[in-house]
Design a protein around this motif. Structure first.
Motif, short mmCIF file in Angstrom:
data_model
loop_
_atom_site.label_atom_id
_atom_site.label_comp_id
_atom_site.label_asym_id
_atom_site.label_seq_id
_atom_site.Cartn_x
_atom_site.Cartn_y
_atom_site.Cartn_z
N THR A 1 -28.90 -16.07 -8.21
CA THR A 1 -28.11 -17.46 -8.92
C THR A 1 -27.70 -18.16 -7.84
N ARG A 2 -27.78 -18.17 -6.50
CA ARG A 2 -27.44 -18.76 -5.53
C ARG A 2 -25.80 -18.95 -5.34
N THR A 3 -25.11 -17.67 -5.77
CA THR A 3 -23.72 -17.94 -5.84
C THR A 3 -23.10 -17.23 -4.54
N ALA A 4 -22.14 -17.75 -3.98
CA ALA A 4 -21.67 -17.37 -2.57
C ALA A 4 -19.80 -17.28 -2.79
N GLY A 5 -19.49 -16.31 -2.28
CA GLY A 5 -18.06 -16.04 -2.26
C GLY A 5 -17.65 -15.79 -0.81
N LEU A 6 -16.34 -16.38 -0.30
CA LEU A 6 -16.04 -16.03 1.07
C LEU A 6 -14.40 -15.65 1.15
N ALA A 7 -14.01 -14.78 1.90
CA ALA A 7 -12.77 -14.34 1.75
C ALA A 7 -12.33 -14.14 3.22
N HIS A 8 -10.95 -14.45 3.53
CA HIS A 8 -10.50 -14.29 4.79
C HIS A 8 -9.51 -13.40 4.57
N ILE A 9 -9.59 -12.05 5.08
CA ILE A 9 -8.69 -11.07 4.95
C ILE A 9 -7.76 -10.47 5.97
N LEU A 10 -6.48 -10.34 5.75
CA LEU A 10 -5.51 -10.43 6.84
C LEU A 10 -5.41 -8.85 7.29
N LEU A 11 -5.04 -8.26 6.43
CA LEU A 11 -4.88 -6.64 6.58
C LEU A 11 -5.54 -5.86 5.74
N SER A 12 -5.41 -4.56 6.27
CA SER A 12 -6.39 -3.62 5.18
C SER A 12 -5.87 -2.95 4.03
N ASP A 13 -4.76 -2.55 4.15
CA ASP A 13 -4.10 -1.68 3.11
C ASP A 13 -2.92 -2.13 2.21
N SER A 14 -3.01 -2.60 1.12
CA SER A 14 -2.11 -3.13 0.28
C SER A 14 -0.90 -1.92 -0.07
N ARG A 15 -1.41 -0.76 0.08
CA ARG A 15 -0.53 0.31 -0.18
C ARG A 15 0.54 0.74 0.69
N GLN A 16 0.20 0.15 1.85
CA GLN A 16 1.09 0.39 2.99
C GLN A 16 2.52 -0.50 2.61
N PHE A 17 2.28 -1.43 2.03
CA PHE A 17 3.37 -2.18 1.70
C PHE A 17 4.14 -2.29 0.44
N ASN A 18 4.02 -1.41 -0.51
CA ASN A 18 4.61 -0.98 -1.85
C ASN A 18 4.56 -1.89 -2.60
N GLY A 19 3.65 -2.78 -2.70
CA GLY A 19 3.78 -4.02 -3.41
C GLY A 19 4.73 -5.06 -3.23
N LYS A 20 5.09 -5.01 -2.21
CA LYS A 20 6.08 -6.15 -1.93
C LYS A 20 5.53 -7.46 -1.73
N SER A 21 4.33 -7.60 -1.40
CA SER A 21 3.81 -8.73 -1.42
C SER A 21 3.05 -9.22 -2.44
N SER A 22 3.12 -10.44 -2.95
CA SER A 22 2.60 -10.84 -4.38
C SER A 22 1.00 -11.41 -4.08
N ASN A 23 0.75 -11.73 -3.12
CA ASN A 23 -0.60 -12.08 -2.72
C ASN A 23 -1.48 -10.98 -2.39
N LEU A 24 -2.25 -10.28 -3.30
CA LEU A 24 -3.21 -9.49 -3.08
C LEU A 24 -4.50 -9.80 -2.33
N LEU A 25 -4.69 -10.96 -2.05
CA LEU A 25 -5.74 -11.87 -1.58
C LEU A 25 -5.69 -11.38 0.24
N LYS A 26 -4.39 -10.88 0.47
CA LYS A 26 -4.28 -10.79 1.93
C LYS A 26 -4.88 -9.18 2.32
N TYR A 27 -5.03 -8.30 1.15
CA TYR A 27 -5.42 -6.71 1.79
C TYR A 27 -6.82 -6.71 1.41
N ALA A 28 -7.94 -5.97 2.24
CA ALA A 28 -9.01 -5.46 1.93
C ALA A 28 -9.23 -4.83 0.78
#
Lengths: 205, 162
Positions: free
Chosen positions: B37-64
């Protein structure tokens, strides 16, 4: 999280002062190293921005820069990032080695690391004096690469969990040696509130 | 259309154009692609594991672990089919010689990010078609939406095609 980071205009003034105090001192050190060349310092810029916007503050994510990073630990904890365009870093190396070197060889890298060290240390000295508390500085580390890659790495390694980041950026420039750069201060953890409290108190005296 | 993907962002685009993420240091760029379907997605991941931060961050796109499932949802909504999806990744380097927080760790943030991205891809059963990871320099990742081809470049002029 957002709530903790709300800042009012008085706090912004205090943070600007935080940029001013220190960098005045730091630019004197830099000026001495550059044989008393005049250094122009701009009014500190306080911004609360999203992580995605940070690289734009220093000329875009792909801009080649040299950055010296260290952490200040004391009553408050914060990061110090001494950052300059690659060309300015090369001009510093040229000026301080009196033209012997003009590249990022091991001597060149040491020169930049040391300049960053002195600028950060002068800054912390001024802050310590003003707030009457001591700050310890971690050994400076240097990276020369794309601004976005360096800043992203710093935020990742420091495990910045906030979605927005508060930065106090003070820029400087020189004419003869054609050097420009900035010192960026990023309060870490509880650092912001403490810095505002300490300085707020001191400034009102 | 050229679209910039900044730190902790995900962009999905169809048919034509270019997705670019600039300045990957320890961050990892993840490209997903459906060639049919020629559909592409690209992400820029900052950190590995959201669980380390106990949901303190609202932007879940930061974590792999949280960004990749969200990117998958987004790309499927745009019309991609899960069985066609392939992945290409880049970044995860170590720019500073020492751990910046002063601690000693055998695993750099970059390495942890690479491992977390690979784990998330495995869990979603998306084959990893190409990678350019590690090292000590920053990268820029360009993804051509029409072909799924990915170009990696560095300041030194290093160029690799994935």
């Amino acid at each position: 999280m957002k709530k903790d980071l709300e800042i009012n205009s008085e706090e912004i003034d205090i943070l600007k002062e935080l940029g001013n105090i220190g960098l005045g001192n730091a630019t004197i050190s830099l000026s001495e190293m550059l044989k008393d060349e005049k250094i122009k310092m701009l009014v500190p810029d306080v911004s609360l921005i999203s992580l995605a916007e940070v690289p734009d503050l220093v000329g875009g994510p792909e801009k080649p820069v040299a950055a010296v990073f260290s952490r200040a630990i004391g009553e408050a904890s914060f990061f110090l990032i001494f950052l300059m365009p690659e060309k300015s870093a090369l001009n510093i190396i040229k000026a301080l080695t009196e033209g012997i070197r003009e590249e990022f060889c091991s001597l060149g890298r040491s020169v930049i690391r040391e300049v960053g060290n002195i600028v950060s240390a002068s800054y912390l000295n001024a802050l310590s004096f003003l707030t009457d508390s001591a700050y310890r500085q971690t050994p400076p580390i240097l990276a020369i690469d794309m601004a976005g890659a360096i800043l992203g790495t710093i935020f990742a390694e420091a495990s910045i969990i906030e979605d927005s980041i508060l930065m106090v950026k003070t820029s400087f420039s020189t004419e003869v040696n054609d050097i420009e750069g900035c010192l960026i201060i990023v309060p870490h953890g509880e650092g912001l509130k403490k810095i505002v409290d300490i300085l707020g108190l001191e400034l009102k005296k | 259309m050229i679209t910039q993907v900044r730190i902790a962002e995900v962009v999905v685009q169809r048919e034509s154009g270019l997705l670019i993420t600039v300045g990957l240091g320890s961050c990892v760029g993840v490209g997903l692609y459906d060639p049919v379907t020629r559909t592409a997605g690209l992400a820029h991941i900052l950190l590995s594991d959201s669980r380390q931060f106990n949901g303190k961050s609202s932007n879940l796109l930061k974590y792999a672990d949280t960004a990749l499932p969200l990117m998958m949802d987004k790309i499927l909504k745009e019309g991609a089919l899960k069985k066609n999806l392939v992945a290409k990744i880049a970044g995860g380097s170590q720019l500073f010689k020492y751990n910046i927080t002063g601690g000693v760790s055998n695993e750099s943030v970059g390495k942890k990010n690479i491992m977390a991205v690979k784990k998330a891809l495995l869990e979603m059963s998306i084959p990893l078609l190409g990678e350019d990871v590690g090292g000590n320099y920053g990268r820029t990742m360009r993804m051509h939406v029409a072909s799924g081809q990915v170009e990696i470049s560095s300041l030194e002029g290093y160029i690799k095609l994935l």
